[in-house]
Design an enzyme around this catalytic site. Structure first.
Site, PDB file in Angstrom:
ATOM      1  N   SER A 259       0.852  -1.190   0.000  1.00 18.11           N
ATOM      2  CA  SER A 259       0.000   0.000   0.000  1.00 18.11           C
ATOM      3  C   SER A 259       0.881   1.230   0.000  1.00 18.11           C
ATOM      4  O   SER A 259       2.032   1.173   0.454  1.00 18.11           O
ATOM      5  CB  SER A 259      -0.875   0.000   1.258  1.00 18.11           C
ATOM      6  OG  SER A 259      -1.559   1.232   1.414  1.00 18.11           O
TER       7      SER A 259
ATOM      8  N   LYS B  28       1.571  -3.543   5.971  1.00 21.58           N
ATOM      9  CA  LYS B  28       1.937  -3.321   4.570  1.00 21.58           C
ATOM     10  C   LYS B  28       3.412  -2.961   4.433  1.00 21.58           C
ATOM     11  O   LYS B  28       4.060  -3.354   3.457  1.00 21.58           O
ATOM     12  CB  LYS B  28       1.037  -2.260   3.948  1.00 21.58           C
ATOM     13  CG  LYS B  28      -0.440  -2.686   3.881  1.00 21.58           C
ATOM     14  CD  LYS B  28      -0.612  -3.962   3.084  1.00 21.58           C
ATOM     15  CE  LYS B  28      -2.068  -4.335   2.888  1.00 21.58           C
ATOM     16  NZ  LYS B  28      -2.260  -5.420   1.932  1.00 21.58           N
TER      17      LYS B  28
ATOM     18  N   TYR C 167      -2.543  -1.444   9.963  1.00 16.03           N
ATOM     19  CA  TYR C 167      -2.537  -1.591   8.506  1.00 16.03           C
ATOM     20  C   TYR C 167      -1.201  -1.129   7.922  1.00 16.03           C
ATOM     21  O   TYR C 167      -0.572  -1.859   7.150  1.00 16.03           O
ATOM     22  CB  TYR C 167      -3.700  -0.794   7.909  1.00 16.03           C
ATOM     23  CG  TYR C 167      -3.843  -0.975   6.418  1.00 16.03           C
ATOM     24  CD1 TYR C 167      -4.463  -2.113   5.900  1.00 16.03           C
ATOM     25  CD2 TYR C 167      -3.350  -0.033   5.526  1.00 16.03           C
ATOM     26  CE1 TYR C 167      -4.602  -2.286   4.541  1.00 16.03           C
ATOM     27  CE2 TYR C 167      -3.482  -0.200   4.155  1.00 16.03           C
ATOM     28  CZ  TYR C 167      -4.106  -1.325   3.665  1.00 16.03           C
ATOM     29  OH  TYR C 167      -4.234  -1.502   2.313  1.00 16.03           O
ATOM     30  N   SER C 168      -0.763   0.075   8.286  1.00 18.62           N
ATOM     31  CA  SER C 168       0.501   0.578   7.749  1.00 18.62           C
ATOM     32  C   SER C 168       1.664  -0.333   8.121  1.00 18.62           C
ATOM     33  O   SER C 168       2.547  -0.595   7.298  1.00 18.62           O
ATOM     34  CB  SER C 168       0.779   1.998   8.252  1.00 18.62           C
ATOM     35  OG  SER C 168      -0.104   2.916   7.666  1.00 18.62           O
TER      36      SER C 168
END
Length: 182
Positions: free
Chosen positions: A74, A91, A87-88
């Site tokens: 991402s 990814k 999430y970060s």
């Protein structure tokens, strides 16, 4: 479940030459509200799942001296926004996995790359895209002036999967409407 999946794929389609790891979830919460179970869920699906799938197909690809692995990371691997700690992180971990597998597999003709989309209109982002204040904020950060359409990923997906990509490995390609160019 990964063993079952690849046993079924191998029996119906044959050996895997191209692997795209696109499964992902996002639990949006401020860091202080993020539960350990939230963290574990996001990392398990986004990172551990990709690791397990690559581990399953990579030996045969290396033996055949050809293969393509594409991890769906991402733009949030490189920049982040509030509420995206899990999430970060998940990814960004895929970027590290991409580089390591690329170095280990390049001598055997296997190319490993990551595709890093920005805001695309997908089921995961549907609620964000429908919230007017979020829509305004995102559009302010998108020099191209709009969200991406998943069809716009097609060319990059095809390239990263093809023989034309034979000299590209260990790369992370951002496709984000210019968000990270700022």
């Amino acid at each position: 479940s990964v063993d079952e999946l690849f046993n079924e794929v191998n029996s119906k389609l044959g050996i895997v030459d191209i692997l795209h790891c696109s499964a992902g979830i996002n639990i949006r919460k401020p860091f202080g509200e993020l539960e350990i179970s939230d963290w574990d869920s996001v990392l398990s699906i986004n990172t551990r799942g990709a690791f397990l799938c690559a581990r399953k197909v990579l030996p045969a690809m290396r033996e055949r001296k050809w293969g393509r692995i594409v991890f769906y990371a991402s733009m949030l691997s490189f920049v982040s926004i509030p509420g995206r700690a899990a999430y970060s992180s998940s990814k960004a971990a895929l970027i590290g996995l991409t580089k390591t597998l690329a170095l280990e597999s390049a001598p055997d003709g296997v190319c490993v790359n990551a595709m890093c989309p920005g805001p695309f209109i997908t089921p995961m982002n549907q609620t964000l895209n429908q919230d007017e204040s979020v829509q305004r904020e995102f559009l302010r950060k998108l020099p191209i002036g709009r969200w991406g359409n998943p069809d716009e990923l097609r060319g990059l997906i095809l390239y990263l999967s093809s023989p034309a990509c034979s000299f590209m490995t260990g790369s992370s390609v951002v496709i984000d409407g210019g968000w990270t160019a700022q």
